[in-house]
Every structure is written in C-alpha cells, then in structure tokens.
Design a protein around this motif. Structure first.
Motif: not given
Lengths: 190, 190
Positions: A14-30, A50-57
């Motif tokens: 949830a945190a990842a999706l929220e951050r990615f939406g707000a700041q983009g994937f590259d603009g968000t650190t793990v 890895d960092k990407r996998e969090v969106l593909f569970s």
DNA sequence: ACCCTGATGTCAGCGACTGCCATCAGTACG
DNA sequence: CGTACTGATGGCAGTCGCTGACATCAGGGT
C-alpha cells in the motif's frame, strides 16, 4: 502483546503504490517506502525480491485462474480452451477493481522498468498456458501460438477495459476482442 | 596518429557478449567489460544507457525493416500487411547469422533481466507496427490485434528457427507459423 | 598561433540489493 | 519453571549499477 504489527507485506504494498502515484517510481526510494510502512529497507527486501516486485504480487493466483480454465475446459479445440481460460481469469478483475487497476496501470505506464516486469509476467503466463495446452494433447507449436494469441487478446482487452469511458465488464470485452481476432485472421487473403 | 582507437561501441559489444557467455550476465561487471575493451566504466555508459542495452543495439534498424514492410505492402487487409512486414524483417536474419543468434539467445535465456529487456523491445515493435497499421487506415483495435499477433508469430517462428536441427530459412518458418495461426483461429468453434 | 569540438578519463556520490550477525516475543518441550 | 528454538525484524558493511561535474587533449577550422 504482539511483537510486530501483522500484515507487513500488505502495508509495504500500500505504501509503495501510494508513493509511486505521488512521486513516481524513480522518485521513491525503497527506504522511504519501508519507513512509510513502519519498517526498514532490509525488511522490504525480505518480502519482495526487488523494488518492482512490490507491484506484482498476486500474479501467481492470477496465473492459477488461467490454468484452471484450461484444465476444466470441456473442449479440445486449442482456441476454445484459450477462450475458456480467458473467461476464468476475469474472476480476478471484478468491476469494483477497475479503478484500482487504472491507478496501478498509470504507475506502470509511466515507467519503462515496470513495463518490463509486467511483460515478463505476461510472458510467464503465456509459457504456463502453453504447457497447460500441451498437457491436454495440443501440438507444441499450436499450443505456443494459441497461448500467445490468448495473452495478446487479454492485453488488448484489458487495456480497453481500463480505458476512460469503458463500461462493459472484462469478460464481455474479452469475448468481443476474441471475436475480432477470429474475423481478422480469417479475413480475405490476397 | 589517432587519439582513440575507433569502434569503441563495437568493441564494447563484442567484449560484453564474450564475457556474458563465459561468466554469465550477473557474473560480469561493467567495469570488467570496459577494461576488456580498453575503456573505462564511465565510457561504457556513454555508449549504452545501461548494462543490458549492450546486447540490444541494432533493434532500431530491425524495427525499421518491419515498418518498411508495412508501408510498402500492396494489400489493405491487416493480416496481409503484417505478413508483408514479417517477410521484410527476415532480411535482418540471413542464415549466416543463425549461429550468432543462437549464442546471443543462450545468454538472454539464462537471465530474467535480459528477457525483460527483450520483451520490452518486442513490445515496442508491436506498438510501432500498430501505429503503422493505423496510419494505413486499419481500425485501432484491429491494428493492435494484428500487430500483437504478428509479433507472436515472429517470436514463435524465431524460436523455431534457432532451435537445434532446424534448417529452413527464417522466412519459410515464419510463413509456416502464420499459416498455422490462421488454421488455429479458424478451427471449428464449439 | 588560436579556439573549439568531441571522445575519453577521474572522482565523488546515490540508490538498489546482499550477506552476516544481533535481537527478542512467543512457543514448545523437558 | 526454565531452557532452547523459531521467525520476523533491525543494523551494518560492502558491491555494483548508474549519474553529474569537471578535466584532458588530439585534431580541425579560423
């Protein structure tokens, strides 16, 4: 008293999706995602490779739906079996999930790295379907072709389902796209 | 006297393929590739956007062949245009290139990260073909479907062409696969 | 002689990811 | 009741991919 708050994995997603939406994937650190979820970077990598996998569970379950559709199909014609698989997979995307899917897809479409991962997952799906078809006695090359075509139909259909203004449920869209594929490929050859 | 040895890019590509084959993709550092080519890591990244990209140069020219096939096709039936595009693209893979293609593919097949990149390239190809078809007046959804199907045919055909023992030229294999797709999708619907 | 261009080198630094070891609540077992 | 074990987590150091900023210097043009 519990030592750790439960649902660490879900909090991270949830945190990842929220951050990615707000700041983009590259603009968000793990580290940032982990902190948002009340955890550390190290723990993030214990839950996701890895960092990407969090969106593909959940992709595994999705794949299982396809395979179940293949195995339970009454037919023996390859494309008919694929159609059954597509039908079965729609259970994964009820209408309530459409807007969530839109948000997630917007994040993915904004980053080539995430697109790569999505393609790899779909490719894995095609491979799994190919195997499933072969287990049902379909000729190897025909199985690969039918599976690839099925995934193509899914991709096109899913994109349509997610498009602005589209109202039909996924199952209906997929049926329409499959019909269109049939007429396309059957069209007058010159 | 020249200040730098020419062909830095090509030397990097050759060094990379050689190292990847010998030690694997993950087992090879960029600094090592650069050193093998007589250059530094920083220079590597001036020639290639990232470590994977060193294996995927020339893809642009490949894509141009497809598009040329689309634009010069005499037909207007979508799948016939796609067939013409496939035909045109075979120029990129003459028989002499088969064993080189095999070696490169072996490296790619051994690393998921490289597979991701390959899929992204093929996806870009499908998008380009879709656009080309639409420019020729093909209905948008039909264009996407035809392009995806065309790429699927290419994937299956290319894998066949590369397989051990296969002797037919790529063009012939692709024609056979396309025929098989037609009969598959046209098969008795139940 | 002069400057400019362009491919390269050098260096510092960030972020992704990993291996190794420590921590410590809860659980099982003697 | 105590002890050992488990399992999710934290901390830390280190490698590697990748980037920005600045320096270098042969060759070409003026």
């Amino acid at each position: 008293m519990v030592r750790w708050k439960p649902g660490a994995r879900e909090r991270l997603q949830a945190a990842a999706l929220e951050r990615f939406g707000a700041q983009g994937f590259d603009g968000t650190t793990v580290a940032e995602i982990a902190a948002t979820a009340g955890l550390t970077e190290r723990t993030f990598f214990r839950h996701f490779a890895d960092k990407r996998e969090v969106l593909f569970s959940g992709q595994d379950e999705f794949e299982r739906l396809f395979l179940a559709g293949i195995e339970e199909a009454g037919d023996s014609d390859p494309m008919a079996i694929v159609a059954a698989a597509l039908e079965g997979a729609t259970a994964f995307f009820p209408d309530e999930r459409r807007s969530w899917s839109r948000a997630r897809q917007r994040v993915i479409d904004a980053d080539p790295g995430l697109q790569e991962r999505e393609l790899l997952k779909l490719s894995g799906l095609a491979t799994a379907m190919t195997d499933g078809l072969r287990r049902r006695g379909v000729d190897p090359t025909a199985a690969a072709l039918a599976a690839e075509s099925g995934v193509a139909v899914f991709r096109v259909g899913f994109a349509t389902w997610i498009a602005e203004g589209e109202e039909r449920p996924l199952a209906e869209v997929l049926r329409a796209v499959l019909t269109q594929l049939r007429s396309l490929v059957t069209a007058p050859q010159v």
